[in-house]
Enzyme design. Structure first.
Site, PDB file in Angstrom:
ATOM      1  N   HIS A 121     -10.745   9.448  24.502  1.00  0.00           N
ATOM      2  CA  HIS A 121     -11.029   8.316  25.081  1.00  0.00           C
ATOM      3  C   HIS A 121     -11.043   7.231  24.178  1.00  0.00           C
ATOM      4  O   HIS A 121     -11.100   7.399  22.934  1.00  0.00           O
ATOM      5  CB  HIS A 121     -12.299   8.454  25.832  1.00  0.00           C
ATOM      6  CG  HIS A 121     -13.661   8.770  25.063  1.00  0.00           C
ATOM      7  ND1 HIS A 121     -13.925   9.820  24.857  1.00  0.00           N
ATOM      8  CD2 HIS A 121     -14.580   8.086  24.673  1.00  0.00           C
ATOM      9  CE1 HIS A 121     -15.107  10.169  24.095  1.00  0.00           C
ATOM     10  NE2 HIS A 121     -15.469   8.654  23.987  1.00  0.00           N
ATOM     11  N   ASP A 176     -15.825  12.819  20.938  1.00  0.00           N
ATOM     12  CA  ASP A 176     -17.179  12.501  20.476  1.00  0.00           C
ATOM     13  C   ASP A 176     -17.564  13.803  19.485  1.00  0.00           C
ATOM     14  O   ASP A 176     -17.479  14.858  19.801  1.00  0.00           O
ATOM     15  CB  ASP A 176     -18.030  12.311  21.539  1.00  0.00           C
ATOM     16  CG  ASP A 176     -17.727  10.944  22.326  1.00  0.00           C
ATOM     17  OD1 ASP A 176     -17.361  10.165  21.809  1.00  0.00           O
ATOM     18  OD2 ASP A 176     -18.169  11.014  23.432  1.00  0.00           O
ATOM     19  N   HIS A 204     -10.426   8.993  20.556  1.00  0.00           N
ATOM     20  CA  HIS A 204     -11.337   9.702  19.589  1.00  0.00           C
ATOM     21  C   HIS A 204     -11.933  10.879  20.867  1.00  0.00           C
ATOM     22  O   HIS A 204     -11.968  10.531  21.984  1.00  0.00           O
ATOM     23  CB  HIS A 204     -12.372   9.160  18.962  1.00  0.00           C
ATOM     24  CG  HIS A 204     -13.546   8.326  19.860  1.00  0.00           C
ATOM     25  ND1 HIS A 204     -13.181   7.461  20.348  1.00  0.00           N
ATOM     26  CD2 HIS A 204     -14.593   8.626  20.303  1.00  0.00           C
ATOM     27  CE1 HIS A 204     -14.092   6.902  21.509  1.00  0.00           C
ATOM     28  NE2 HIS A 204     -15.049   7.943  21.150  1.00  0.00           N
ATOM     29  N   ARG A 220     -25.332   6.535  26.433  1.00  0.00           N
ATOM     30  CA  ARG A 220     -24.805   7.905  26.350  1.00  0.00           C
ATOM     31  C   ARG A 220     -25.513   8.921  25.937  1.00  0.00           C
ATOM     32  O   ARG A 220     -26.181   8.897  24.868  1.00  0.00           O
ATOM     33  CB  ARG A 220     -23.478   7.704  25.479  1.00  0.00           C
ATOM     34  CG  ARG A 220     -22.413   9.261  25.459  1.00  0.00           C
ATOM     35  CD  ARG A 220     -21.627   8.791  24.482  1.00  0.00           C
ATOM     36  NE  ARG A 220     -21.871   9.719  23.334  1.00  0.00           N
ATOM     37  CZ  ARG A 220     -21.296   9.685  22.045  1.00  0.00           C
ATOM     38  NH1 ARG A 220     -20.444   8.957  21.895  1.00  0.00           N
ATOM     39  NH2 ARG A 220     -21.635  10.568  21.231  1.00  0.00           N
TER      40      ARG A 220
HETATM   41  C1  OGA Z   1     -18.813   6.532  23.998  1.00  0.00           C
HETATM   42  C2  OGA Z   1     -17.462   5.568  23.898  1.00  0.00           C
HETATM   43  C3  OGA Z   1     -16.264   4.344  25.130  1.00  0.00           C
HETATM   44  C4  OGA Z   1     -16.858   2.794  25.716  1.00  0.00           C
HETATM   45  O1  OGA Z   1     -19.564   6.220  24.501  1.00  0.00           O
HETATM   46  O2  OGA Z   1     -18.591   7.801  23.425  1.00  0.00           O
HETATM   47  O3  OGA Z   1     -16.695   6.037  23.174  1.00  0.00           O
HETATM   48  O4  OGA Z   1     -15.741   2.532  26.680  1.00  0.00           O
HETATM   49  N1  OGA Z   1     -17.383   4.507  24.694  1.00  0.00           N
HETATM   50  O5  OGA Z   1     -17.805   2.458  25.487  1.00  0.00           O
HETATM   51 MN    MN Z   2     -16.897   8.134  22.324  1.00  0.00          MN
END
Ligand code: OGA
Ligand code: MN
Length: 288
Positions: free
Chosen positions: A257, A108, A106, A273
């Site tokens: 990611h 974000d 995805h 995040r």
């Molecule tokens: C995010 C996400 C991935 C992870 O924080 O946006 O997708 O590996 N994290 O925690």
């Molecule tokens: Mn993410």
């Protein structure tokens, strides 16, 4: 002194060496960091023992921050700019809402009308081994398509849905997904986006996509699957092995990611995040 950069993979990413994010950053050093962010798609800063306030302040250099109204359950209780990605149970012992966050390809906030331009994820606690994150370069993926395929997909919009349906099949997971869906109606996003700063075209898809607008799911699925598989081929991907106090910033406009579940879930994995706001994109559709 110019920034010390070390490439993380052939496809994307660079580590910024010799930077201490606790120290004040001049405009000119930040300008170099920002240029490296545009050039490499993701940047890694290691061993950054910074506070939550410092994480937020550094993130603000990239642009205004989202307050996470689209994901209220996962906000840090004291800092709405911080989104928790954690398997730490709640105080009453119930499982964390965000333990499966990101377990599908995805970008974000693609399921909102203002998708994020960038995210800065800081690792606080990581498992002994695994809990890695994959990143894919969607500019390279787009450029590797044939001209015919590029032309075929350029007018398409794809409908992005919120919630992590594929994994979270528990009753509480379903309730949460339902809340998410009420907060975030389906949004059609262009399949090919032009990066507003670099001017380069990138694929914009992922596994939150259900179908193309004005097409049925069975008609859409084969092409969506093909494009997602294509974009996540190993040559377009970097796999990050976290250490505690890493910070990664990624450009959501030209990368996607995925969090991997490749770790012992009895061990803690706690990350936080910030989400830098992007520009409006896509349109709301009546039904998924
Ligand atoms: C995010 C996400 C991935 C992870 O924080 O946006 O997708 O590996 N994290 O925690
Ligand atoms: Mn993410």
């Amino acid at each position: 002194m110019p920034l010390q950069l070390r490439k993380l993979s052939h496809a994307l990413g660079a580590q910024v060496c010799d930077i201490d994010l606790k120290a004040p950053l001049t405009e000119s050093t930040f300008g170099e960091i920002y240029q490296a962010f545009l050039d490499h798609g993701i940047l890694l800063f290691r061993d950054q023992c910074i506070s939550r306030e410092e994480h937020i302040a550094f993130s603000r250099r990239f642009g205004p921050l989202d307050q996470h109204d689209s994901l209220p359950q996962d906000r840090h209780p004291d800092f709405p700019e911080l989104l928790l990605v954690t398997n730490e149970p709640h105080a009453d012992g119930s499982a964390s809402n965000s333990r499966y966050t990101g377990r599908q390809w995805h970008s974000d906030l693609s399921f909102t009308p203002i998708p994020s331009m960038g995210s800065l994820l800081k690792s606080w606690i990581v498992p002994e081994v695994g809990g890695d994150t994959l990143f894919a370069n969607m500019t390279l993926a787009y450029e590797a398509l044939s001209l015919g395929m590029q032309q075929l997909i350029s007018p398409l919009h794809a409908i992005h849905l919120s919630g992590t349906r594929k994994i979270n099949h528990t009753a509480s997971g379903e309730v949460r997904a339902e809340q998410q869906r009420r907060l975030n109606p389906p949004i059609a996003q262009p399949v090919v986006r032009i990066h507003p700063e670099t001017g380069r075209k990138a694929l914009y898809l992922g596994e939150k996509v259900r179908r193309f607008d004005q097409m049925t799911a069975p008609e859409s699925q084969p092409l969506i699957d093909y494009l997602n598989r294509h974009a996540t081929r190993p040559e377009f991907v970097y796999r990050h092995q976290w250490q505690a106090h890493d910070i990664i910033v990624w450009d959501n406009r030209c990368t996607m990611h995925q969090a991997l579940g490749d770790f012992d879930e009895t061990q803690r994995r706690h990350l936080e995040r910030t989400t830098v706001m992007g520009t409006p994109s896509g349109y709301v559709v009546a039904s998924e």
